[in-house]
Design a protein around this motif. Structure first.
Motif, short mmCIF file in Angstrom:
data_model
loop_
_atom_site.label_atom_id
_atom_site.label_comp_id
_atom_site.label_asym_id
_atom_site.label_seq_id
_atom_site.Cartn_x
_atom_site.Cartn_y
_atom_site.Cartn_z
N CYS A 161 110.81 -23.79 52.24
CA CYS A 161 110.73 -22.47 52.43
C CYS A 161 110.90 -21.36 53.15
O CYS A 161 111.77 -20.02 52.45
N GLN A 162 110.89 -21.40 54.26
CA GLN A 162 111.58 -20.60 55.44
C GLN A 162 112.72 -20.35 55.04
O GLN A 162 113.39 -19.91 54.89
N THR A 163 113.50 -22.06 55.35
CA THR A 163 114.80 -21.69 55.50
C THR A 163 115.42 -21.13 54.50
O THR A 163 116.83 -21.21 54.43
N GLN A 164 114.96 -22.12 53.24
CA GLN A 164 116.07 -21.24 51.97
C GLN A 164 115.97 -19.85 51.68
O GLN A 164 116.54 -19.69 51.41
N THR A 165 114.90 -19.43 52.58
CA THR A 165 114.79 -17.19 52.21
C THR A 165 116.13 -17.14 53.34
O THR A 165 117.21 -16.43 52.68
N PHE A 166 116.19 -17.98 54.69
CA PHE A 166 116.98 -17.14 55.42
C PHE A 166 118.60 -17.65 54.75
O PHE A 166 118.94 -17.06 54.81
N TYR A 167 119.10 -19.14 54.06
CA TYR A 167 119.54 -19.39 54.03
C TYR A 167 120.13 -18.84 52.53
O TYR A 167 121.52 -18.52 52.73
N ALA A 168 119.56 -18.10 51.38
CA ALA A 168 119.68 -17.27 50.33
C ALA A 168 119.84 -16.16 51.26
O ALA A 168 121.19 -15.13 50.71
N MET A 169 119.31 -15.23 52.49
CA MET A 169 120.21 -14.05 53.05
C MET A 169 120.97 -14.07 53.58
O MET A 169 121.97 -12.91 53.40
N GLY A 170 121.31 -15.17 53.90
CA GLY A 170 122.41 -15.49 54.48
C GLY A 170 123.89 -15.69 53.22
O GLY A 170 124.91 -15.02 53.94
N VAL A 171 123.98 -15.84 52.53
CA VAL A 171 124.91 -15.77 51.37
C VAL A 171 124.73 -14.85 51.08
O VAL A 171 125.88 -14.09 50.30
N ILE A 172 123.38 -13.67 50.25
CA ILE A 172 123.90 -12.80 50.43
C ILE A 172 124.76 -11.67 50.78
O ILE A 172 125.41 -11.04 50.65
N SER A 173 124.63 -11.90 51.96
CA SER A 173 125.17 -11.45 53.20
C SER A 173 126.35 -11.52 53.45
O SER A 173 127.94 -10.62 53.79
N ALA A 174 127.01 -12.97 53.04
CA ALA A 174 128.61 -13.46 53.03
C ALA A 174 129.00 -12.17 51.77
O ALA A 174 130.05 -12.55 52.06
N LEU A 175 128.70 -12.55 50.73
CA LEU A 175 128.66 -12.14 48.81
C LEU A 175 129.07 -10.74 49.51
O LEU A 175 130.03 -10.23 48.84
N GLU A 193 122.92 -16.34 44.94
CA GLU A 193 124.09 -15.49 43.85
C GLU A 193 123.14 -14.00 43.01
O GLU A 193 123.92 -13.33 42.57
N ASN A 194 122.46 -14.80 41.97
CA ASN A 194 122.00 -13.76 40.97
C ASN A 194 120.66 -12.63 41.75
O ASN A 194 120.96 -11.28 41.89
#
Length: 106
Positions: free
Chosen positions: A47-61, A99-100
């Motif tokens: 749960c925690q790592t996917q939150t950080f993963y999503a933040m990384g994807v959002i930042s990269a986008l 992405e959403n």
């Protein structure tokens, strides 16, 4: 003679390298697995790592599209938005959710 020694040394070095093996790394999870881990507790590793993963994807986008985002600095907002996305789209994955969220923050 020097070329032969150099060739043998290079051959020995390449033999050691060829015994290395690759480890697969996966960043995203399916929404079902993500929700299941978050149901076990918001502090579980997935749960925690996917939150950080999503933040990384959002930042990269955001960087790749030169976009400034509002309300991006709060990890809890991202986690709950990702959970909501996954509840509504259980067959998608956390990359799709990130992405959403990015498009919502624009």
């Amino acid at each position: 003679m020097k070329k032969l020694k150099l060739t043998l040394i290079m051959l020995l070095l390449s033999l050691n390298i060829s015994k290395a093996y690759a480890v697969g790394v996966f960043g995203l999870l399916g929404c079902g697995q993500f929700l299941s881990s978050c149901n076990s507790g918001d502090l579980t590793i997935d749960c925690q790592t996917q939150t950080f993963y999503a933040m990384g994807v959002i930042s990269a986008l955001a960087v790749s599209s030169s976009t400034e985002l509002s309300n991006f600095n709060d990890g809890d907002n991202i986690k709950y938005a990702l959970k909501q996305f996954c509840r509504n789209n259980p067959l998608k994955d956390t990359y799709d959710g990130a992405e959403n969220i990015f498009y919502q923050l624009q």
